[in-house]
Design an enzyme around this catalytic site. Sequence first.
Site, PDB file in Angstrom:
ATOM      1  N   PRO A   1       9.944  15.636  29.741  1.00  0.00           N
ATOM      2  CA  PRO A   1      11.092  16.548  29.887  1.00  0.00           C
ATOM      3  C   PRO A   1      11.287  16.956  31.345  1.00  0.00           C
ATOM      4  O   PRO A   1      10.312  17.199  32.060  1.00  0.00           O
ATOM      5  CB  PRO A   1      10.727  17.746  29.016  1.00  0.00           C
ATOM      6  CG  PRO A   1       9.299  17.613  28.678  1.00  0.00           C
ATOM      7  CD  PRO A   1       8.898  16.195  28.886  1.00  0.00           C
ATOM      8  N   GLU A   2      12.529  16.985  31.783  1.00  0.00           N
ATOM      9  CA  GLU A   2      12.866  17.375  33.151  1.00  0.00           C
ATOM     10  C   GLU A   2      13.517  18.764  33.106  1.00  0.00           C
ATOM     11  O   GLU A   2      13.565  19.381  32.049  1.00  0.00           O
ATOM     12  CB  GLU A   2      13.797  16.325  33.764  1.00  0.00           C
ATOM     13  CG  GLU A   2      13.178  14.932  33.715  1.00  0.00           C
ATOM     14  CD  GLU A   2      14.087  13.847  34.310  1.00  0.00           C
ATOM     15  OE1 GLU A   2      14.918  14.156  35.170  1.00  0.00           O
ATOM     16  OE2 GLU A   2      13.954  12.682  33.882  1.00  0.00           O
TER      17      GLU A   2
END
Length: 286
Positions: A2-3
Site C-alpha cells: 500500500p502507498e
Amino acid sequence: MPELPEVETIVRQLRRRIKGKTIASMRVHWRRSIEGRPGEFRRRMLGMTVATVCRRGKYIGIAGADGTFFTIHLRMTGKLVGEPVAADRGHLRVSFAFNDGTMLHFVDARKFGRLRLWPCRGAACPGLGPEPLRDAVVLSALRGLRTRRPIKSVLLDQTILAGIGNIYADEALFATGIHPLTPAMALNAGQQQRLAEAVPRILKAAIGRRGTTLRNYRSIDDRSGENQEHLFVYGRAGAPCLECGTPIEKLRIAGRSSHVCPQCQKMPLAGGRRAHTPCASGLRPR
Ligand SMILES: [Zn+2]
C-alpha cells in the site's frame, strides 16, 4: 505494498473505528512483528485510549491520550481487520481487544510488516522526506536534486518524498511524459513543474477513490478502492497506451518493475534535445 493513498484510506477508516476506545488486552502471536521489546510494547499499550490515528508517508500512526505513540507499517502483505476471515487465521500477528468488546487484528502473511513504539509522536519515523501532497513541496524536492539516479528511483526514495511507491511513481511519470530512466538532475524546469503538479493531483485523486485495490491491499472495511480503474500504465504491460495505442512496456529499474509507454515517454538525448515531444495534453482526464 500500500502507498500513500491506500494508507490514508486505512487511516480514515481506522480513525472512525477505534478513536476514543481503550485497549483492554493485547496478544502478540508473532513477536518479530513488533520492533523493540514486545513486553514493553504490551505494557505501554494496555489501558491506552486512542486519541487519534494519523499517517506519515506509508506509516499508520496511533496516538494515545497519554502521549504514547506507535506506528504500523504494512509493507508487503500486512493488513488490519476487525474480523479475520478463514484465510487470515493462520497469519494473525498481533490482536488488540478494546473496552467495548471490538477487536483489531494485524494480519501479515509474509511477516514484513512492523509495529513500533516511539518515545513521542514528534520523534517518530526519522529521515522521512516531506509529504508530496502540495505542488510547492514536490517542486522544492525536485529542484534540490543533484543526482544522476533515475527519476523513478528518486520518486521511490522515502527520504526525498514520503509515501510514493511503484504505482503512483509510474503514473506520475507517464502523466508528464518523462521516461523513468531519465537522470533526476537532467529534468528541465518545465518537467520539474509538470511532475510537481502531477504527483499531488494523482495521489489526491487516488485518495478520493479509496486507493488502488490490487492483490495485497484490502481496506479495513473490506471495501475495494476504485483507482485501479483509472491507471494509465501500472499493471498494463502489453496493453495499448490510452494516449497513443503503443503497447505499454515493463522495465526493471533498480530491481523494481516500471511501466512505460515507449512513445509517450522518451529518454532525453544527450545535449539537452529530446528524442520526442510528449503528448501535448500530458494527461487527458478520463
Ligand atoms: Zn503512449
